[in-house]
Design an enzyme around this catalytic site. Structure first.
Site, mmCIF file in Angstrom:
data_model
loop_
_atom_site.group_PDB
_atom_site.id
_atom_site.type_symbol
_atom_site.label_atom_id
_atom_site.label_comp_id
_atom_site.label_asym_id
_atom_site.label_seq_id
_atom_site.Cartn_x
_atom_site.Cartn_y
_atom_site.Cartn_z
ATOM 1 N N SER A 15 -2.571 13.044 -2.231
ATOM 2 C CA SER A 15 -2.888 12.109 -1.156
ATOM 3 C C SER A 15 -4.135 12.473 -0.356
ATOM 4 O O SER A 15 -4.709 11.617 0.298
ATOM 5 C CB SER A 15 -1.690 11.970 -0.229
ATOM 6 O OG SER A 15 -1.399 13.204 0.380
ATOM 7 N N HIS A 21 2.716 7.772 -3.287
ATOM 8 C CA HIS A 21 1.461 7.066 -3.024
ATOM 9 C C HIS A 21 1.064 6.166 -4.192
ATOM 10 O O HIS A 21 -0.136 5.968 -4.433
ATOM 11 C CB HIS A 21 0.334 8.052 -2.720
ATOM 12 C CG HIS A 21 0.363 8.562 -1.320
ATOM 13 N ND1 HIS A 21 -0.050 7.807 -0.237
ATOM 14 C CD2 HIS A 21 0.768 9.738 -0.814
ATOM 15 C CE1 HIS A 21 0.095 8.513 0.870
ATOM 16 N NE2 HIS A 21 0.587 9.686 0.556
ATOM 17 N N LYS A 34 6.261 3.731 2.391
ATOM 18 C CA LYS A 34 4.822 3.469 2.200
ATOM 19 C C LYS A 34 4.626 2.028 1.716
ATOM 20 O O LYS A 34 4.893 1.099 2.473
ATOM 21 C CB LYS A 34 4.230 4.538 1.288
ATOM 22 C CG LYS A 34 4.166 5.883 2.038
ATOM 23 C CD LYS A 34 3.605 7.033 1.258
ATOM 24 C CE LYS A 34 3.525 8.252 2.174
ATOM 25 N NZ LYS A 34 4.065 9.465 1.593
HETATM 26 C C1 LIG Z 1 4.976 10.553 2.055
HETATM 27 C C2 LIG Z 1 5.347 11.479 0.979
HETATM 28 C C3 LIG Z 1 6.608 12.076 0.930
HETATM 29 C C4 LIG Z 1 7.621 11.892 2.020
HETATM 30 O O1 LIG Z 1 8.155 10.614 1.993
HETATM 31 P P1 LIG Z 1 9.091 10.146 3.209
HETATM 32 O O2 LIG Z 1 9.930 9.073 2.627
HETATM 33 O O3 LIG Z 1 8.191 9.702 4.294
HETATM 34 O O4 LIG Z 1 9.895 11.350 3.607
HETATM 35 C C5 LIG Z 1 6.925 12.869 -0.164
HETATM 36 N N1 LIG Z 1 6.028 13.088 -1.148
HETATM 37 C C6 LIG Z 1 4.795 12.549 -1.114
HETATM 38 C C7 LIG Z 1 3.843 12.820 -2.233
HETATM 39 C C8 LIG Z 1 4.409 11.745 -0.054
HETATM 40 O O5 LIG Z 1 3.183 11.228 -0.022
#
Ligand SMILES: *Cc1c(COP(=O)(O)O)cnc(C)c1O
Length: 400
Positions: A188, A216, A247
């Site tokens: 990310s 992502h 997301k």
């Molecule tokens: C955002 C993210 C998470 C965490 O996800 P949540 O549902 O917000 O806890 C885990 N792994 C990656 C790669 C992320 O980008």
């Protein structure tokens, strides 16, 4: 003695602040969207948002909001239970089946967040005689999950296939029973896509399993948004896929693990963040069913998202900015100097563009950047407006 503790906390906070690493939370006073209202120095101000994970622009979608409201009328507000006691509704199972069906797995299991999914996935599945081979840039939640598991740990340099091979060989030498390769689908900070084709081939060669965290990517990468495995043409080769509802899939909250029926069943019985944590709320699930429907039929949203990414990339490159290459809607603008990056984000806010500067330890030293993220709800005009603000501020700060 107790005072020592509180003094130490105060000192740690001062250190964080002195190093310029303190996180400031700005307050938004509107729904999340391409344009948001923020409290800026005590004044409400409308700004363009270019730093949300709201890739498909669904966070404030009226049909999703309505679905949440209607579900709440039918099912009330809270579950007040973990899943196995009295916390499972028909909606929980419908969402789990829909996610599994969309992403091409036998079943899936919901968690309060993907952080919990990653935290709970390893320990029930692997034991001391097994090996986890993890990309060095994997998400913090994977690192924590691996720590909670007794399997032997191997780390390979980010997307370095030579190193991955070396670690697989080492795991074999050490007599590993099961080997699990773990990677983010998209890293990310850079917007770089994992080399899943090569990883799947190495997994095949070494008889290893593969797990991908596609937070992502799910919803917008791949032909129908199924994520990086489909994007890389290895959809059937990934054993375990984790992801988030926080997301592109509406941005509410919740995480999931997709896998075989038996793997999911074992996780339901053994994954600690699942067993010992409250069930997701009905409103979230009703909204997620609507979200999945919109995403599966969201070809136009994906098109607009990538059109915006291409437009932003082209205009910014033409203006002389230094962008990391790629195709993902995460577009980092390299500033290198942490102070300059911070100043740039602050000035952009004054110009009505909300972006965030990232510096050490989130990214390597001397690699500070502004990480922009495109959204399907941005119009061409809004992209142009953001670029114009970047040019103005870039010149004033002296990065172009
Ligand atoms: C955002 C993210 C998470 C965490 O996800 P949540 O549902 O917000 O806890 C885990 N792994 C990656 C790669 C992320 O980008």
């Amino acid at each position: 003695m107790r005072q020592d503790f509180y003094d130490r906390i105060t000192k740690t906070i001062a250190d964080i602040r002195d190093q310029g690493l303190e996180k400031i939370e700005r307050q938004i006073t509107s729904p999340q969207g391409p344009v948001i209202e923020v409290n800026h120095q005590g004044v409400k101000k409308k700004v363009l948002n270019f730093c949300a994970n709201n890739y498909l622009g669904l966070a404030d979608h009226p049909e999703i909001v309505k679905a949440a409201q209607e579900t709440m009328n039918d099912y009330g507000f809270g579950m007040a239970s973990v899943r196995f006691i009295c916390g499972t509704t028909d909606l929980h199972r419908r969402v789990e089946k829909e996610i599994a069906d969309y992403l091409g797995y036998e079943d899936s299991i919901l968690f309060a967040a993907c952080f919990d999914a990653n935290g709970g996935v390893f320990e029930p599945l692997l034991e001391a005689e097994d090996a986890i081979i993890s990309d060095a840039l994997n998400h913090a939640s994977i690192i924590d999950g691996v720590r909670l598991c007794k399997a032997k740990r191997y780390r390979f340099a980010n997307s370095d296939m030579k190193d991955l091979r070396a670690q697989l060989e080492q795991a074999d030498l050490d007599g590993a029973r099961t080997k699990l390769i773990v990677t983010d689908g998209v890293f990310s900070m850079d917007g770089y896509i994992a080399k899943l084709k090569e990883i799947a081939a190495l997994a095949e060669e070494f008889g290893a399993l593969v797990m991908v965290d596609d937070c992502h990517a799910t919803g917008f990468m791949g032909p129908h948004g199924e994520g990086t495995p489909a994007h890389c043409g290895v959809a059937k080769h990934i054993d375990i896929l984790t992801g988030t509802l926080g997301k592109a899939l509406g941005g509410g909250m919740g995480g999931y693990i997709c896998a075989s029926k038996d793997v999911v069943h074992l996780l339901r019985n053994r994954a600690r963040p699942y067993l010992f944590s409250n069930a997701l709320t009905p409103a979230l699930l009703g909204a997620t069913l609507k979200t999945l429907d919109l995403v599966r039929h969201g070809g136009h949203l994906r098109e607009q998202l990538f059109r915006n990414a291409t437009r932003f990339r082209e205009l910014m490159t033409k203006a002389g900015f230094d962008l990391l290459p790629g195709e993902h809607p995460i577009i980092p603008i390299m500033i290198y100097d942490a102070k300059k990056a911070g100043a740039m984000a602050a000035e952009l806010m004054d110009e009505g563009v909300y972006v965030t500067a990232f510096s050490f330890p989130v990214v390597p030293k001397e690699k500070a950047r502004i990480r922009t993220q495109m959204c399907a709800a941005h119009t061409d005009e809004q992209v142009d407006e953001a670029v114009a603000a970047f040019i103005k501020v870039g010149k004033s700060i002296g990065v172009i």
